[in-house]
Scaffold this motif. Structure first.
Motif, PDB file in Angstrom:
ATOM      1  N   ASN A  35       0.820  -1.214   0.000  1.00  0.00           N
ATOM      2  CA  ASN A  35       0.000   0.000   0.000  1.00  0.00           C
ATOM      3  C   ASN A  35       0.854   1.264   0.000  1.00  0.00           C
ATOM      4  O   ASN A  35       0.337   2.369  -0.167  1.00  0.00           O
ATOM      5  N   GLY A  36       2.173   1.125   0.205  1.00  0.00           N
ATOM      6  CA  GLY A  36       3.083   2.262   0.241  1.00  0.00           C
ATOM      7  C   GLY A  36       3.721   2.513  -1.118  1.00  0.00           C
ATOM      8  O   GLY A  36       3.545   1.742  -2.070  1.00  0.00           O
ATOM      9  N   PRO A  37       4.494   3.586  -1.241  1.00  0.00           N
ATOM     10  CA  PRO A  37       5.069   3.963  -2.549  1.00  0.00           C
ATOM     11  C   PRO A  37       6.001   2.916  -3.148  1.00  0.00           C
ATOM     12  O   PRO A  37       5.947   2.663  -4.359  1.00  0.00           O
ATOM     13  N   LEU A  38       6.866   2.295  -2.330  1.00  0.00           N
ATOM     14  CA  LEU A  38       7.748   1.263  -2.882  1.00  0.00           C
ATOM     15  C   LEU A  38       6.968   0.032  -3.307  1.00  0.00           C
ATOM     16  O   LEU A  38       7.298  -0.619  -4.308  1.00  0.00           O
ATOM     17  N   GLY A  39       5.936  -0.307  -2.538  1.00  0.00           N
ATOM     18  CA  GLY A  39       5.105  -1.446  -2.901  1.00  0.00           C
ATOM     19  C   GLY A  39       4.347  -1.213  -4.195  1.00  0.00           C
ATOM     20  O   GLY A  39       4.225  -2.117  -5.038  1.00  0.00           O
ATOM     21  N   VAL A  40       3.845  -0.004  -4.380  1.00  0.00           N
ATOM     22  CA  VAL A  40       3.167   0.337  -5.632  1.00  0.00           C
ATOM     23  C   VAL A  40       4.135   0.234  -6.802  1.00  0.00           C
ATOM     24  O   VAL A  40       3.803  -0.280  -7.877  1.00  0.00           O
TER      25      VAL A  40
ATOM     26  N   VAL B 207      13.240   8.954  -7.746  1.00  0.00           N
ATOM     27  CA  VAL B 207      13.321   7.518  -8.056  1.00  0.00           C
ATOM     28  C   VAL B 207      11.980   7.011  -8.545  1.00  0.00           C
ATOM     29  O   VAL B 207      11.903   6.282  -9.549  1.00  0.00           O
ATOM     30  N   ILE B 208      10.908   7.373  -7.868  1.00  0.00           N
ATOM     31  CA  ILE B 208       9.580   6.902  -8.256  1.00  0.00           C
ATOM     32  C   ILE B 208       9.233   7.388  -9.652  1.00  0.00           C
ATOM     33  O   ILE B 208       8.718   6.627 -10.486  1.00  0.00           O
ATOM     34  N   ARG B 209       9.523   8.659  -9.939  1.00  0.00           N
ATOM     35  CA  ARG B 209       9.184   9.215 -11.255  1.00  0.00           C
ATOM     36  C   ARG B 209      10.051   8.621 -12.360  1.00  0.00           C
ATOM     37  O   ARG B 209       9.626   8.536 -13.519  1.00  0.00           O
TER      38      ARG B 209
ATOM     39  N   THR C  34      12.397   5.820  -1.541  1.00  0.00           N
ATOM     40  CA  THR C  34      11.075   6.428  -1.690  1.00  0.00           C
ATOM     41  C   THR C  34      11.136   7.861  -2.200  1.00  0.00           C
ATOM     42  O   THR C  34      10.135   8.564  -2.167  1.00  0.00           O
ATOM     43  N   SER C  35      12.274   8.309  -2.668  1.00  0.00           N
ATOM     44  CA  SER C  35      12.370   9.683  -3.159  1.00  0.00           C
ATOM     45  C   SER C  35      11.510   9.850  -4.407  1.00  0.00           C
ATOM     46  O   SER C  35      11.339   8.927  -5.207  1.00  0.00           O
TER      47      SER C  35
END
Length: 262
Positions: free
Chosen positions: A25-30, A198-200, A194-195
């Motif tokens: 449910n968190g950003p890394l998991g997504v 990195v996500i983008r 989780t920065s």
């Protein structure tokens, strides 16, 4: 030398189902879910009319085939715990002993193992049960942390727990369990941070890594086919006690604790 000996004496231990749910449910998991699903869809583009069993904590990836496959069932090991899944409909998850799956012989078309091989203490028995319940032309897809990847080095994600594998080690586990590896892919090239940057940048990093840096992916995914006429290589008997079997057709509706799991 076995795969376990090659990777050292790491203690296998399942994470709690609630911890796994919270991670996804968190950003890394997504991020992990999106990237692994992309590779999963490449390997299995269409499961229409087939039955799919997830072993371990596979629900973030099983959802991809709900409404397409004839049956989708999540088997969560007793050491991990079980959550009601899917949250919006009748329960299709059940608590199992991974060494005694409650399904009839040759009743499942596809098996997806996620967060299972690296943490189980009954690997040989679990693989023997997967072989037993898989149909003669069935396929198994094992997803495990890559020993050479960054994700296996940080314990703030599930991929940093248990025993990671190289491609050769995971292939050996499958062959020793009477499966023939057919295809290998990798996922999770973005570092487990989780920065926002990195996500983008994850999709671009995935493309570059898939082309040039497969050895450093966070997860290794190997599809394997069941060997119908095979002799056990380890020659160690795996004793199966009496089990209550679920029918080979129809949706599993074993009660489970109702929790939001995706």
């Amino acid at each position: 030398m076995t795969a376990g000996e090659a990777t050292g004496t790491l203690r296998a231990m399942y994470l709690d189902a609630v911890e796994l749910r919270d991670f996804y449910n968190g950003p890394l998991g997504v991020l992990a879910r999106r990237m692994i699903r992309r590779r999963l869809r490449e390997l299995w583009p269409n499961l229409r009319g087939q039955s799919l069993l997830g072993i371990g904590y596979a629900v973030p990836y099983l959802r991809l085939y709900r409404g397409e496959a004839e049956r989708v069932i999540a088997a969560m090991p007793a050491q991990q715990g079980v959550l009601h899944w899917p949250p919006e409909g009748p329960n299709a998850s059940l608590l199992v002993d991974e060494a005694e799956l409650p399904f009839e012989d040759a009743s499942i078309d596809r098996i997806l193992m996620v967060h299972a091989l690296e943490t189980t203490e009954q690997r040989a028995a679990m693989m023997a049960e997967a072989w037993r319940v898989l149909a003669g032309n069935g396929r198994l897809l094992a997803v495990a942390p890559n020993r050479r990847g960054l994700w296996a080095r940080f314990d703030h994600t599930p991929f940093g727990h248990g025993q990671p594998y190289t491609v050769s080690q995971l292939s050996r586990v499958l062959r020793d369990s009477r499966f023939t590896p057919t295809r290998t892919v990798h996922a999770l090239y973005a570092p487990p941070y989780t920065s926002g940057l990195v996500i983008r940048s994850a999709s671009a990093l995935e493309q570059v890594g898939h082309r040039w840096f497969t050895s450093f992916a966070g997860a290794v995914m190997i599809e394997a086919q069941k060997e119908v006429y095979a002799v056990r290589r380890d020659r160690k008997p795996v004793m199966a006690r009496a089990r209550a079997l679920l029918p080979s057709r129809g949706r599993a509706t074993v009660p489970a604790r109702r929790d939001l799991a995706d």
